[in-house]
Motif scaffolding. Structure first.
Motif, short mmCIF file in Angstrom:
data_model
loop_
_atom_site.label_atom_id
_atom_site.label_comp_id
_atom_site.label_asym_id
_atom_site.label_seq_id
_atom_site.Cartn_x
_atom_site.Cartn_y
_atom_site.Cartn_z
N ARG A 198 -1.33 -4.75 0.36
CA ARG A 198 -1.71 -4.77 -1.04
C ARG A 198 -1.86 -3.36 -1.63
NH1 ARG A 198 -5.21 -1.64 -0.01
NH2 ARG A 198 -7.46 -1.94 0.26
N LEU A 199 -1.58 -3.28 -2.94
CA LEU A 199 -1.80 -2.07 -3.73
C LEU A 199 -2.87 -2.38 -4.77
CD1 LEU A 199 -0.74 0.86 -4.35
CD2 LEU A 199 0.58 -0.22 -6.20
N ARG A 200 -3.92 -1.56 -4.81
CA ARG A 200 -5.00 -1.76 -5.77
C ARG A 200 -4.68 -1.05 -7.08
NH1 ARG A 200 -10.81 -1.02 -2.77
NH2 ARG A 200 -9.92 0.29 -1.17
N VAL A 201 -4.85 -1.76 -8.19
CA VAL A 201 -4.68 -1.19 -9.52
C VAL A 201 -5.89 -1.56 -10.35
CG1 VAL A 201 -3.25 -1.10 -11.60
CG2 VAL A 201 -2.16 -1.35 -9.35
N LEU A 202 -6.53 -0.57 -10.96
CA LEU A 202 -7.68 -0.81 -11.82
C LEU A 202 -7.20 -0.82 -13.26
CD1 LEU A 202 -10.78 -1.13 -11.62
CD2 LEU A 202 -10.94 1.32 -12.09
N ALA A 203 -7.21 -2.00 -13.87
CA ALA A 203 -6.64 -2.15 -15.21
C ALA A 203 -7.07 -3.47 -15.81
CB ALA A 203 -5.11 -2.08 -15.14
N ASP A 204 -6.74 -3.66 -17.07
CA ASP A 204 -6.92 -4.95 -17.73
C ASP A 204 -5.71 -5.82 -17.39
OD1 ASP A 204 -7.06 -7.12 -19.47
OD2 ASP A 204 -7.86 -5.94 -21.13
N GLY A 225 2.20 7.05 -0.35
CA GLY A 225 1.47 6.23 -1.30
C GLY A 225 0.01 6.03 -0.99
N ALA A 226 -0.51 4.88 -1.44
CA ALA A 226 -1.94 4.61 -1.41
C ALA A 226 -2.49 4.45 0.00
CB ALA A 226 -2.25 3.34 -2.22
N ALA A 227 -1.64 4.31 1.01
CA ALA A 227 -2.12 4.23 2.39
C ALA A 227 -2.82 5.51 2.82
CB ALA A 227 -0.96 3.93 3.34
N ASN A 228 -2.60 6.60 2.08
CA ASN A 228 -3.25 7.88 2.38
C ASN A 228 -4.08 8.38 1.21
OD1 ASN A 228 -2.17 8.37 5.09
ND2 ASN A 228 -0.20 8.45 4.05
N HIS A 229 -4.58 7.46 0.40
CA HIS A 229 -5.33 7.82 -0.81
C HIS A 229 -6.53 6.89 -0.94
CE1 HIS A 229 -6.00 7.28 -5.25
NE2 HIS A 229 -6.00 8.59 -5.20
N MET A 230 -7.68 7.46 -1.29
CA MET A 230 -8.88 6.66 -1.51
C MET A 230 -9.53 7.13 -2.80
SD MET A 230 -10.58 6.59 2.33
CE MET A 230 -10.65 8.38 2.49
N ARG A 231 -10.27 6.23 -3.44
CA ARG A 231 -11.03 6.57 -4.64
C ARG A 231 -12.45 6.05 -4.48
NH1 ARG A 231 -12.42 4.19 -9.85
NH2 ARG A 231 -12.51 5.85 -11.42
N ALA A 241 0.82 -1.21 0.00
CA ALA A 241 0.00 0.00 0.00
C ALA A 241 0.85 1.26 0.00
CB ALA A 241 -0.93 0.01 1.21
N ASN A 242 2.11 1.13 0.45
CA ASN A 242 3.02 2.26 0.45
C ASN A 242 3.90 2.31 -0.79
OD1 ASN A 242 3.27 1.38 3.81
ND2 ASN A 242 2.37 3.33 3.17
N ALA A 243 3.66 1.42 -1.75
CA ALA A 243 4.52 1.39 -2.93
C ALA A 243 4.30 2.60 -3.82
CB ALA A 243 4.28 0.11 -3.72
N ALA A 244 3.04 3.01 -3.99
CA ALA A 244 2.73 4.05 -4.97
C ALA A 244 1.33 4.56 -4.75
CB ALA A 244 2.87 3.49 -6.39
#
Length: 421
Positions: A350-356, A163-169, A100-103
């Motif tokens: 974990r890091l969430r990525v929305l993609a194909d 990174g994403a630990a401080n980000h939500m969508r 979650a802290n990767a990007a």
């Protein structure tokens, strides 16, 4: 395949240890000096990934970083043998396991050029994490080499980005434009702010986000002082649902008003402090959960650490949640005790990525068969037990390095990740 959410979990590295390096992370400090069990930790992570696959979720991996980090030690004019104890521990740190802290990730639906953007975190607020980003960036550049992605170098110091630990969508559906929420800390509190407003604003600009659909929200000083060093310790979001503690945000009324204006269908599930105290929330890490959408219209599931159901106030509240008619229909406990003892729950891993998935390097996408091979390498090579005193033992250095190289060779990533071989 269609665009879908993929969870990329960090494989726990063979140098996983408890050196107490993370100020403000209560679990890390409390377990400083204890024996760690890297093999058990990595296999717990594999089991968590297998459980996600059973649920019908797409699963990816990030590799552990090469440890000890000799290049970083060299830049400090020292070595594993000669470094001060805290510097040696930082060189061995396996904290890249917390993906979650990767990007920070913005899917194509939100960006001006309709590419998925990833900005690697700089993690400059903690010395043991500040030297992670080059190896993380190298993996992101391989995994997301397709022109459908844009991978960015970190925001420069002194602005801290975790990174994403401080980000939500939040969004109506994953493929439609969403509302991106960046949560930052204010300096001068009980612990240092690890996510700076300036870093969040820079990432939003770099990703080409619509300013009208981007929110910058301050985390409450009370939550940080209680041990919520990242926002994902007190809040998590998925699609149109925000699940948060009552004391998570500094100006929650304004935040919720803005969110409802931008996404009228949003469902905000707020846990009252009278029902679950900040102390219980942080000890149990039940907000540090994977909030996921189950396939085939089965609603959402909250994947929580086992400690959540072992905490009476949390267990009672979760029972009430599931008994209701809300969007979260299941609570699924997982055993990640080795990660939890260093302050990382299921969401940290974990890091969430929305993609194909077809647009991603297949070496980073896993199924049960690929996880079988990874688990076998872990069982055969990862150290069973490490104490802080072991970090000065040349035999441990040799074992950690051999373990890492064995995994990298197995996944056929040696050329990209072992440039000095």
């Amino acid at each position: 395949m269609a665009v879908t959410e993929i969870n990329f979990d960090g494989i726990v590295g063979p140098s996983h240890n408890y050196a107490g390096l993370s100020l403000g992370n209560l679990a890390s400090v409390e377990n400083s000096g204890a024996a760690s069990f890297p093999r058990q930790a990595a296999l717990e992570g594999i089991a968590k990934m297998r459980a996600n696959i059973v649920l019908g979720l797409q699963q990816g991996i990030f590799l552990p970083h090469r440890r000890p980090d000799h290049a970083w030690l060299n830049s400090l004019g020292t070595s594993v043998a000669d470094a001060p104890t805290h510097i040696r521990a930082a060189a061995f740190s396996a904290s890249a396991m917390w993906a979650a802290n990767a990007a920070t990730v913005s899917p194509a639906a939100d960006t001006v050029d309709r590419r998925c953007h990833l900005t690697v975190a700089n993690l400059v607020s903690m010395p043991h994490r500040s030297h992670e980003w080059p190896q993380t960036l190298a993996q992101l550049q391989v995994a997301f080499a397709s022109p459908k992605f844009a991978v960015h170098s970190p925001v420069p110091p002194p602005f801290g980005d975790e990174g994403a630990a401080n980000h939500m969508r939040l969004c109506e559906d994953p493929a439609s434009p969403g509302v991106e929420v960046f949560v930052y800390g204010r300096s001068g509190g009980a612990f240092p702010a690890r996510q700076h407003l300036e870093a969040s604003q820079a990432v939003a600009r770099i990703h080409g986000l619509d300013p009208a659909r981007t929110l910058f929200v301050e985390q409450s000083a009370e939550a940080i002082a209680a041990g919520a060093f990242h926002n994902d310790v007190v809040a998590v979001a998925n699609e149109g649902v925000l699940f948060a503690h009552e004391l998570a945000f500094a100006e929650k009324i304004r935040f919720f008003e803005d969110l409802r204006r931008l996404l009228p269908s949003v469902q905000i599930i707020e846990v009252p402090a009278a029902a679950v105290s900040l102390a219980d929330a942080i000890q149990s890490y039940f907000f540090n959960a994977q909030l996921v959408t189950l396939p085939d219209g089965a609603g959402m599931a909250l994947i929580v650490p086992g400690e959540a159901q072992a905490t009476a106030s949390v267990s009672t509240w979760l029972d009430t949640l599931i008994a209701g008619n809300g969007p979260i229909r299941r609570v699924i406990p997982v055993d990640v005790r080795q990660s939890m003892a260093n302050g990382g729950g299921p969401a940290c891993l974990r890091l969430r990525v929305l993609a194909d998935p077809l647009d991603i390097d297949p070496r980073f996408i896993v199924d049960d068969g690929k996880l079988d091979g990874i688990a076998a390498i872990i069982e055969d090579n990862w150290p069973e037990r490490i104490t802080p005193g072991d970090l000065s033992d040349p035999a441990l250095t040799a074992q950690v390095e051999h373990s890492w190289l064995t995994l990298v060779d197995h996944l056929q990533l040696s050329r990209e990740l072992c440039g000095d071989r």
